[in-house]
Design an enzyme around this catalytic site. Structure first.
Site: not given
Length: 309
Positions: A13, A63, A182, A238, A266
């Site tokens: 369920k 269920t 940035r 990363q 961005h």
């Protein structure tokens, strides 16, 4: 096997929504109300092969019964508990109550109701909705083997400086310039596995899964931002991801691996000009166009050398 075919099956369920309130016995006892709101998914592995190959449903746990069990067990929990322990309670019930059930998977997402402050003081019964979602998935087998994975979603983080990206592969399709300045922004989704492999290994109180969740979230955020005054430079999403995951593993020895998914959201520099006004908007690290798509997606799983993935 059935009639020459292999069947790998489970049923359950999904999206069972339940809220549970714990109230102090009296106003004089101190402390406020506690509320949790959970979305629960239940999946059962069971010996009900005849229901697939014939019209015999005698071994199926309905269920609807699973849904009702969620509410029934929530009612039985007279003391506050974390959703990880509620998932363990449900899974253990299903594998012990039904002889034909060989394993259970219980997944829960917790909506972040946070206690409000009035004049700097916590309200006894007032809450506001936060942003990050706490998640867990508990898998338990009849033999007592257990797998506990917790996590978070929607952790939005942003730095206005101390981020760059340069030295990447360049070819005929590359338009992105190198930069050492940035905005970096992401919406973190993370999961981590606890080392407990049997229900007998799960520590009792004072170990608290909710406290560990809050501590992991804090370590992830602190590592992303760096020191208050200086921050920390990020040469790539990363590298930041790796530092965040290893910080968690170094801090919490009961965690075997950490998975992080970090989309690169961005903020594009805005430059606008016209014949009449060539310097209408001349970018000087100040005006940006926020975008959510398309976006880069960086994800990795960092584990201890001997961890089970």
């Amino acid at each position: 096997m059935a009639e020459g075919f292999k069947i790998d099956q489970r049923h359950g369920k999904s999206r069972v929504r339940v809220a549970r309130v714990w109230r102090p016995h009296s106003r004089s006892s101190g402390g406020g109300h506690v509320i949790v709101e959970w979305e629960v998914d239940v999946g059962l592995f069971s010996d009900c092969l005849p229901s697939y190959t014939s019209d015999d449903n005698s071994s199926i746990v309905a269920t609807d019964s699973m849904k009702n069990t969620v509410y029934g067990k929530a009612k039985e929990c007279t003391e506050e508990l974390t959703m990880e322990r509620f998932a363990l309670l449900l899974a253990r019930h299903f594998i012990t109550y039904y002889p034909q059930v060989t394993g259970a998977i219980v997944s829960i997402v917790e909506k972040p109701w946070e206690r409000v402050l009035i004049d700097g003081k916590p309200h006894s019964h007032g809450f506001k909705l936060g942003s990050e979602l706490h998640t867990t998935e508990v898998t338990m087998k009849k033999c007592g083997a257990v797998n506990i994975i917790s996590g978070l979603k929607n952790l939005s983080l942003l730095k206005t400086t101390q981020s760059g990206f340069e030295g990447f592969v360049r070819d005929k399709y590359t338009l992105l310039p190198d930069t050492r300045e940035r905005i970096v922004a992401t919406e973190v989704t993370s999961s981590w596995r606890y080392k407990f492999e049997n229900i007998s290994q799960i520590p009792p109180a004072p170990f608290c899964f909710r406290q560990r969740y809050n501590e992991v979230k804090e370590v992830l955020s602190d590592t992303f931002f760096g020191p208050v005054d200086t921050g920390v430079y990020s040469p790539s999403v990363q590298n930041t991801l790796y530092l965040m995951a290893t910080a968690v593993l170094n801090r919490f020895q009961e965690i075997e691996w950490v998975h992080l998914r970090m989309p690169n959201l961005h903020f594009l520099p805005v430059n606008m000009s016209s014949k009449e006004n060539p310097n209408m908007v001349k970018f000087a690290d100040d005006v940006y166009l926020p975008t959510s798509e398309p976006h880069g997606t960086i994800q990795a799983t960092i584990s201890r050398a001997m961890a089970k993935l």
